[in-house]
Design an enzyme around this catalytic site. Structure first.
Site, PDB file in Angstrom:
ATOM      1  N   CYS A 191     -30.019   3.652 -20.476  1.00 26.43           N
ATOM      2  CA  CYS A 191     -28.824   2.816 -20.320  1.00 26.43           C
ATOM      3  C   CYS A 191     -29.191   1.433 -19.784  1.00 26.43           C
ATOM      4  O   CYS A 191     -29.480   1.276 -18.598  1.00 26.43           O
ATOM      5  CB  CYS A 191     -27.840   3.511 -19.366  1.00 26.43           C
ATOM      6  SG  CYS A 191     -26.410   2.508 -18.970  1.00 26.43           S
TER       7      CYS A 191
ATOM      8  N   CYS B 116     -26.928  -0.008 -17.112  1.00 23.70           N
ATOM      9  CA  CYS B 116     -27.142   0.583 -15.784  1.00 23.70           C
ATOM     10  C   CYS B 116     -28.424   0.054 -15.149  1.00 23.70           C
ATOM     11  O   CYS B 116     -28.439  -0.292 -13.972  1.00 23.70           O
ATOM     12  CB  CYS B 116     -27.291   2.105 -15.876  1.00 23.70           C
ATOM     13  SG  CYS B 116     -26.158   2.910 -16.985  1.00 23.70           S
ATOM     14  N   ASP B 117     -29.496  -0.011 -15.907  1.00 24.73           N
ATOM     15  CA  ASP B 117     -30.816  -0.201 -15.311  1.00 24.73           C
ATOM     16  C   ASP B 117     -31.536  -1.496 -15.689  1.00 24.73           C
ATOM     17  O   ASP B 117     -32.605  -1.782 -15.152  1.00 24.73           O
ATOM     18  CB  ASP B 117     -31.718   0.991 -15.688  1.00 24.73           C
ATOM     19  CG  ASP B 117     -31.145   2.308 -15.172  1.00 24.73           C
ATOM     20  OD1 ASP B 117     -30.541   2.292 -14.074  1.00 24.73           O
ATOM     21  OD2 ASP B 117     -31.276   3.320 -15.852  1.00 24.73           O
TER      22      ASP B 117
END
Ligand code: NAP
Length: 312
Positions: A134, A137-138
């Site tokens: 993701c 997200c990261d």
């Protein structure tokens, strides 16, 4: 058989826990089947910085543990079992979990989706330590670093375009020489100066398990069998997601891509009394906060359904 429950929640990501918190606070005494591995996809991430309420972010597993405690605090009965079969053609509905059988007037399906993985031994060891599924997200953790994305569909190019705003260089590794992604995404990615494509190539190994972090990959050209090592700091696997809908097949209507079909703007499935929340019905946003929002919707809709059918 034990008494019929008012609501059973299947699955324990942000959608499931939020549904449980709302249902428990509405006195519906929910039973939640968390699955043997509770917590969903956030258990595979490290720092979550885009879930509102945490100024400096929170570790994914810690967030899920907190949600579980909150659900339990308000009276959710939590069972660490996988739902193994359901019968949604009878009233009340029947849910089997291991050796146990439960009956319920409503069901919230929140079983999520799983990112498809490459299946390399190093992948599970380095997940969350340089490997991610993701970018939203990261990606932030790889600012000004070398990033690699695997895949040739819209997800891979979307991830690559997002990451190109953060990383120093983004390599997209694809196993063929033509992309599956839509033309518009192809155009954007192919003309992006930070994105480089490595065609007809697969990731054969991810380095370096001994160091406990991603330092590079070994690539194999599938046409020539030539190998090369390439230094990367972050590897994003974007080869698709699979919704966890196997036990619901033939019971509720699924979309052609196997996600559960819900009435737009609601969490209602094709079976009245059965609601679907989170990634199992959302192939678009796939965020913890959107999943939590739809979990709330599912609990409220279940509550209204119970009132309308006089089964509360
Ligand atoms: P997808 O379209 O199924 O693409 C998966 C890609 O990963 C393909 O290029 C595939 O290669 C590759 N792949 C699959 N298994 C692999 C493996 N084991 N090793 C290496 N490569 C592998 O999945 P998606 O990209 O997640 O998209 C899913 C759906 O959501 C699509 O309908 C897509 O249009 C939609 N979507 C749209 C957007 C957008 O419009 N912005 C964004 C994300 C997703 P092959 O091509 O060789 O099969």
């Amino acid at each position: 058989m034990a008494t019929t429950r008012r609501i059973i929640i299947i699955g324990s990501g942000p959608a499931g826990y939020t549904a449980a918190i709302y249902a428990a606070r509405a006195n519906l005494a929910p039973l939640m089947l968390t699955g043997a591995q509770y917590g969903g996809q956030l258990m595979l991430t490290t720092l979550v910085e885009n879930y509102p309420g945490f100024v400096e972010g929170i570790q994914g597993p810690e967030l899920m543990e907190t949600m579980q405690k909150q659900a339990a605090h308000f009276g959710t009965e939590i069972l660490a079992e996988d739902a193994t079969a359901v019968d949604l053609s009878t009233r009340p509905f029947v849910v089997k979990a291991g050796a146990q059988t439960f009956e319920s007037h409503t069901i919230v399906i929140a079983t999520g989706a799983s990112a498809k993985l490459l299946g390399l031994p190093a992948e599970s060891k380095l997940m969350g330590r340089g490997i991610s599924t993701c970018a939203t997200c990261d990606g932030f953790f790889f600012k000004d670093q070398n990033i690699m994305v695997v895949g040739g569909g819209d997800s891979a190019l979307e991830e690559a375009l997002y990451l190109s705003r953060l990383g120093r260089r983004v390599d997209v590794v694809h196993r063929r020489d033509t992309l599956r992604a839509s033309k518009i995404m192809q155009e954007r990615a192919l003309t992006n100066p930070k994105i480089e494509f490595i065609w007809n190539t697969v990731v054969e190994d991810i380095l370096d398990v001994a160091q406990g972090k991603v330092t590079g990959v070994r690539l194999k050209d599938v046409k020539t069998d030539a190998r090369q090592e390439r230094a990367v700091d972050g590897l994003f696997v974007a080869i698709g997601h699979q919704p966890n809908t196997e036990i619901f097949r033939g019971q509720v209507e699924l979309l052609p891509n196997d996600y559960i079909k819900v009435k737009p703007g609601t969490t209602q499935t094709s079976v009245p009394g059965v609601f679907a929340a989170g990634d199992v019905q959302d192939s678009t946003y796939r965020q913890a906060v959107t999943a939590a929002g739809s979990g709330c919707m599912a609990a409220l809709e279940a509550e209204r359904y119970l009132e309308a059918t006089d089964t509360h």
